[in-house]
Design a protein around this motif. Sequence first.
Motif, mmCIF file in Angstrom:
data_model
loop_
_atom_site.group_PDB
_atom_site.id
_atom_site.type_symbol
_atom_site.label_atom_id
_atom_site.label_comp_id
_atom_site.label_asym_id
_atom_site.label_seq_id
_atom_site.Cartn_x
_atom_site.Cartn_y
_atom_site.Cartn_z
ATOM 1 N N LYS A 89 0.841 -1.193 0.000
ATOM 2 C CA LYS A 89 0.000 0.000 0.000
ATOM 3 C C LYS A 89 0.877 1.245 0.000
ATOM 4 O O LYS A 89 2.101 1.163 0.188
ATOM 5 N N LYS A 90 0.227 2.395 -0.189
ATOM 6 C CA LYS A 90 0.942 3.668 -0.110
ATOM 7 C C LYS A 90 1.188 4.006 1.354
ATOM 8 O O LYS A 90 0.260 4.115 2.143
ATOM 9 N N ILE A 91 2.481 4.181 1.712
ATOM 10 C CA ILE A 91 2.857 4.499 3.086
ATOM 11 C C ILE A 91 2.800 6.000 3.330
ATOM 12 O O ILE A 91 2.339 6.457 4.384
ATOM 13 N N SER A 92 3.275 6.776 2.377
ATOM 14 C CA SER A 92 3.281 8.229 2.519
ATOM 15 C C SER A 92 3.327 8.875 1.148
ATOM 16 O O SER A 92 3.668 8.233 0.149
ATOM 17 N N GLU A 93 3.000 10.163 1.115
ATOM 18 C CA GLU A 93 3.052 10.921 -0.130
ATOM 19 C C GLU A 93 3.382 12.373 0.186
ATOM 20 O O GLU A 93 2.879 12.947 1.156
ATOM 21 N N SER A 94 4.253 12.970 -0.620
ATOM 22 C CA SER A 94 4.599 14.372 -0.461
ATOM 23 C C SER A 94 5.064 14.917 -1.810
ATOM 24 O O SER A 94 5.203 14.174 -2.787
ATOM 25 N N VAL A 95 5.268 16.215 -1.864
ATOM 26 C CA VAL A 95 5.812 16.849 -3.056
ATOM 27 C C VAL A 95 7.141 17.472 -2.693
ATOM 28 O O VAL A 95 7.241 18.272 -1.759
#
Length: 302
Positions: free
Chosen positions: A290-296
Amino acid sequence: MTETFTLAHFSDVHLPPAFGSGWRHWNAKRALGYVNWIRKRRRVHQGVIANMLLADAVALRVDHIAITGDLINLGLPSEYEAAHRWLKGIGPPENVTIVPGNHDIYSSLHGDLGVARWAEYMGGENETLAFPFVRRAGPVALVGLNSAVPTPPFVASGRLGAHQLEIAGEQLAKLGEEDTVRVVLIHHPPLPGLAPPRRALSDAAHFAHLLQRGDAELVLYGHNHVSRVDWVQSRSKSIPVVGVASASAGITHREEPLGCYNLFTFFKSETGLRIRHVVRGIDEASGEIKKISESVLTPSLP
């Protein structure tokens, strides 16, 4: 740069030792490394986990895969051959780029080819290698560095050396004259203080000074088996320096999480380059990816 581009970043796969190389390549370091594998690493590093994560990246139709070292464990000829077969299963060299880690250049090889078997995945041909190298992948220029050097038992440090640093600086500056995204690949944590001396890059301060010229948009590394984002401030922008956890960790170990990988999508906006950074990995509760984290990550002005 006009199109978007997605790069998957893996590291520290630590494929299980493959034997059949004969006794002449064994020494104290490899014997101790094998004991460490039997007692600890074999429970942590599971090839099935790395293969699951790679299949996930392929299913997401990434444009390129980068692996920042430690494909193997003991630096035995049979391990290089097994890892080469494994690399071929991931994809052709034009879709996969690697740099070596300290376990890939572990100890004396007595004339064996070693990582040169993987030359086609490191910008070389016919088992010839030169570092640093530059590989083009769409709008991205991958600059591969070799921080791995043979070390004594209980030491896992690295070094780039003055020549490699000088050439890398020239390559990055020249690439800066083009409309390209410069991504540096290195195994060891490339900034001072990110690893203890026995595991650190000995000339990290020199590399950090090179980055302070602003001649890169992103730096990727492994070695520490943890995910982390740091920033280097140059006169023109801030440069993200991103580490990734082991891609094969099937159980948690100390502060090290379950296997995961980085996913970077590069695109231009009205304010300049933007990098979407997603960490995908094994969910401890479900065992699914799964997606653990997201940032730009935006290489920004100071």
